[in-house]
Motif scaffolding. Structure first.
Motif, PDB file in Angstrom:
ATOM      1  N   VAL A   9      45.580  43.842  32.754  1.00  0.00           N
ATOM      2  CA  VAL A   9      44.335  43.222  33.391  1.00  0.00           C
ATOM      3  C   VAL A   9      44.305  41.816  33.612  1.00  0.00           C
ATOM      4  CG1 VAL A   9      41.734  43.185  33.288  1.00  0.00           C
ATOM      5  CG2 VAL A   9      43.277  45.528  33.115  1.00  0.00           C
ATOM      6  N   ARG A  10      44.553  41.128  32.438  1.00  0.00           N
ATOM      7  CA  ARG A  10      44.646  39.556  32.665  1.00  0.00           C
ATOM      8  C   ARG A  10      45.391  39.145  33.658  1.00  0.00           C
ATOM      9  NH1 ARG A  10      44.514  36.557  26.784  1.00  0.00           N
ATOM     10  NH2 ARG A  10      44.034  34.969  28.241  1.00  0.00           N
ATOM     11  N   GLN A  11      46.825  39.883  33.847  1.00  0.00           N
ATOM     12  CA  GLN A  11      47.524  39.271  34.817  1.00  0.00           C
ATOM     13  C   GLN A  11      47.498  39.854  36.456  1.00  0.00           C
ATOM     14  OE1 GLN A  11      51.707  40.350  33.837  1.00  0.00           O
ATOM     15  NE2 GLN A  11      52.494  39.346  35.772  1.00  0.00           N
ATOM     16  N   ARG A  12      47.047  41.184  36.353  1.00  0.00           N
ATOM     17  CA  ARG A  12      46.761  41.578  37.684  1.00  0.00           C
ATOM     18  C   ARG A  12      45.343  41.954  38.339  1.00  0.00           C
ATOM     19  NH1 ARG A  12      49.069  46.774  39.273  1.00  0.00           N
ATOM     20  NH2 ARG A  12      48.758  47.460  37.218  1.00  0.00           N
ATOM     21  N   ASP A  64      41.948  42.841  39.344  1.00  0.00           N
ATOM     22  CA  ASP A  64      41.308  44.107  40.249  1.00  0.00           C
ATOM     23  C   ASP A  64      42.409  45.238  40.506  1.00  0.00           C
ATOM     24  OD1 ASP A  64      38.758  42.949  40.273  1.00  0.00           O
ATOM     25  OD2 ASP A  64      38.944  42.670  42.251  1.00  0.00           O
ATOM     26  N   GLU A  65      43.598  44.833  40.611  1.00  0.00           N
ATOM     27  CA  GLU A  65      44.652  45.714  41.172  1.00  0.00           C
ATOM     28  C   GLU A  65      45.006  46.502  39.817  1.00  0.00           C
ATOM     29  OE1 GLU A  65      49.439  45.751  42.344  1.00  0.00           O
ATOM     30  OE2 GLU A  65      48.310  43.810  42.158  1.00  0.00           O
ATOM     31  N   ALA A  66      45.029  46.010  38.611  1.00  0.00           N
ATOM     32  CA  ALA A  66      45.244  46.835  37.332  1.00  0.00           C
ATOM     33  C   ALA A  66      43.930  47.631  37.037  1.00  0.00           C
ATOM     34  CB  ALA A  66      45.383  45.887  36.284  1.00  0.00           C
ATOM     35  N   LEU A  67      42.821  47.137  37.152  1.00  0.00           N
ATOM     36  CA  LEU A  67      41.625  48.049  37.074  1.00  0.00           C
ATOM     37  C   LEU A  67      41.661  49.169  37.880  1.00  0.00           C
ATOM     38  CD1 LEU A  67      38.326  45.810  36.886  1.00  0.00           C
ATOM     39  CD2 LEU A  67      39.460  47.298  35.091  1.00  0.00           C
ATOM     40  N   ARG A  68      42.101  49.067  39.262  1.00  0.00           N
ATOM     41  CA  ARG A  68      42.132  50.154  40.102  1.00  0.00           C
ATOM     42  C   ARG A  68      42.933  51.061  39.690  1.00  0.00           C
ATOM     43  NH1 ARG A  68      38.826  49.517  44.618  1.00  0.00           N
ATOM     44  NH2 ARG A  68      38.479  47.326  44.978  1.00  0.00           N
ATOM     45  N   ALA A  84      38.720  43.324  31.579  1.00  0.00           N
ATOM     46  CA  ALA A  84      37.845  42.630  32.564  1.00  0.00           C
ATOM     47  C   ALA A  84      36.577  41.976  32.209  1.00  0.00           C
ATOM     48  CB  ALA A  84      37.361  43.539  33.474  1.00  0.00           C
ATOM     49  N   LEU A  85      35.768  42.295  31.215  1.00  0.00           N
ATOM     50  CA  LEU A  85      34.556  41.814  30.688  1.00  0.00           C
ATOM     51  C   LEU A  85      34.998  40.488  30.073  1.00  0.00           C
ATOM     52  CD1 LEU A  85      32.577  44.573  29.411  1.00  0.00           C
ATOM     53  CD2 LEU A  85      31.930  43.256  31.564  1.00  0.00           C
ATOM     54  N   ALA A  86      36.040  40.694  29.367  1.00  0.00           N
ATOM     55  CA  ALA A  86      36.505  39.480  28.351  1.00  0.00           C
ATOM     56  C   ALA A  86      37.011  38.295  29.323  1.00  0.00           C
ATOM     57  CB  ALA A  86      37.431  39.770  27.383  1.00  0.00           C
ATOM     58  N   TYR A  87      38.086  38.617  30.208  1.00  0.00           N
ATOM     59  CA  TYR A  87      38.725  37.646  31.132  1.00  0.00           C
ATOM     60  C   TYR A  87      38.665  37.343  32.245  1.00  0.00           C
ATOM     61  CZ  TYR A  87      41.369  38.159  26.491  1.00  0.00           C
ATOM     62  OH  TYR A  87      41.716  38.187  25.086  1.00  0.00           O
ATOM     63  N   GLY A  88      37.734  38.504  32.691  1.00  0.00           N
ATOM     64  CA  GLY A  88      37.318  38.328  34.377  1.00  0.00           C
ATOM     65  C   GLY A  88      38.675  38.843  35.175  1.00  0.00           C
TER      66      GLY A  88
END
Length: 423
Positions: A34-37, A39-43, A187-191
């Motif tokens: 998630v830190r690297q990608r 929204d793409e990783a979130l989805r 996502a909350l921690a790193y945006g």
């Protein structure tokens, strides 16, 4: 439920596994992705784990308005009333900043400042937890936090439960996202491109949420590492067996690892409660979950004396403690460790879960020995205020310099002494 004597020197405290190494590695991998990608990783993980592919991670205002149509009006009013009661309780926790001036002109004080932003994780997927929204958001709102974000995993239809959206709206949340698990914590921690990072993350979740919170702690603050739910009931022979059984089951139905314990000085009560549990469990919708939890983590202990029973409670340090004795107030003074304490037969634990007012976010797994329920203080920080006067520095300066030299910090001593000659 197992009935056993409370043996001296035998601990009744359980140890809950902090996750396997494979689970910890999985949480770390998701966070890194998630830190690297973003929204793409979130989805990707939302589709993988929740079976959903929402058009937007952000909940639109139209979705919130639509949610009201799917929650009965009387339930909306119940949520509103609960929110009011929770708000009223937490407003009493507010503490002002303060300063005081001594005779020599020195000013000392404390400045209390709300956090800028917090993220509230709300469990979801197959269930809806509007109470979790209220119990986390309202203390933050009362504390004065400007930006409050709610994030929760969507169902297979790509939506959040209507009751969760209604509760968030009533609590004043304007920023709600569809994502769950370790990926939501990351996502909350790193945006990400859509979700801005926050300063603190609160709220319960599954083992991957708990492990992710542990991993990001230090980059952001967290409330606690919450374990499975717990209840301990401390009772004498004045208590009602059917009521105790119902209370034990109320926690057992939460989770396969939920812990329900009765500690009593009455053998007859122990036997009656055991029979009542079997009777009520047989007709419980979630009997498979509750039955397994009771088998693995449920027990009835018989103590030789109330003092011995109280000592066992303090050792257990339960998340929820019900005191069902002839004089609960008298017993209360001897309780040192418990997250929330319920006094008397009408203070059943679900009262605290939904409506009484205190947050139901509580320390678990014995951490009530050193932790407190979630409250306004968790969403504020404190700054010390020091304004030393010349008179005070002249009086104390040589002592301060001497203390600095005791620790081998010469520059500290000189920082004081360079001012003394000018006073």
């Amino acid at each position: 439920m197992k009935i056993m004597n409370l043996e001296k020197g035998v601990s009744i405290k359980r140890t809950v596994d902090g996750g396997t190494e494979m689970q910890r590695q999985a949480a770390r991998k998701i966070i890194a992705d998630v830190r690297q990608r973003g929204d793409e990783a979130l989805r990707f993980y939302t589709e993988k784990f929740d079976g959903a592919a929402p058009d937007s991670l952000l909940i639109k205002r139209e979705e919130v308005e639509e949610a009201y149509k799917h929650v009965e009006e009387n339930l909306v009013e119940i949520i509103r009333e609960a929110a009011g009661r929770i708000r009223s309780y937490h407003e009493k926790q507010l503490r002002p900043s303060w300063m005081e001036t001594s005779d020599d002109g020195t000013i000392l004080g404390q400045k209390i400042t709300p956090l800028d932003s917090v993220g509230i994780y709300v469990p979801g997927g197959t269930a809806a937890y509007p109470s979790s929204v209220l119990m986390n958001v309202i203390p933050a709102r009362v504390a004065g936090v400007r930006r409050i974000v709610v994030i929760s995993p969507p169902g297979a239809d790509g939506k959040l439960p209507p009751a969760v959206l209604v509760a968030a709206d009533i609590a004043g949340v304007e920023e709600i996202y569809k994502a769950g698990g370790a990926q939501a914590v990351a996502a909350l921690a790193y945006g990400t491109e859509t979700i801005g990072s926050v300063d603190k993350i609160t709220g319960p979740g599954n083992i991957y949420v708990a492990l992710a919170k542990r991993e990001v702690f230090g980059d952001v603050a967290i409330d606690m590492i919450a374990g499975p739910s717990e209840i301990a009931v401390l009772a004498d022979d004045t208590a009602c067996p059917d009521e105790i059984a119902a209370d034990l089951l109320s926690q057992a139905e939460h989770d396969l690892m939920a812990c329900s314990v009765l500690i009593t000085v009455s053998r007859s009560l122990a036997v009656d409660v055991s029979q009542e549990v079997k009777k009520q469990l047989a007709v419980l919708p979630r009997k498979d979950i509750a039955g397994r939890a009771l088998e693995d983590f449920g027990a009835i202990y018989i103590a030789d004396s109330m003092e011995e029973a109280i000592q066992a409670v303090n050792e257990l340090a339960p998340e929820h403690l019900e005191i069902l004795t002839e004089d609960p107030i008298e017993v209360l003074g001897r309780i040192r460790h418990a997250g929330a304490i319920f006094l008397g037969r009408y203070s059943t634990e679900p009262v605290g879960d939904y409506f009484a007012g205190p947050s139901h976010v509580l320390p678990t797994n014995g951490t009530a020995r050193f932790s407190s329920p979630l409250g306004v203080d968790d969403f504020q920080k404190k700054s010390s205020i020091i304004r030393y006067s010349g008179q005070a520095l002249k009086e104390h300066g040589r002592k301060i310099a001497g203390f600095a030299r005791l620790e081998g910090l010469e520059a500290h001593a000189r920082a004081v002494e360079t001012r003394l000659d000018k006073i």
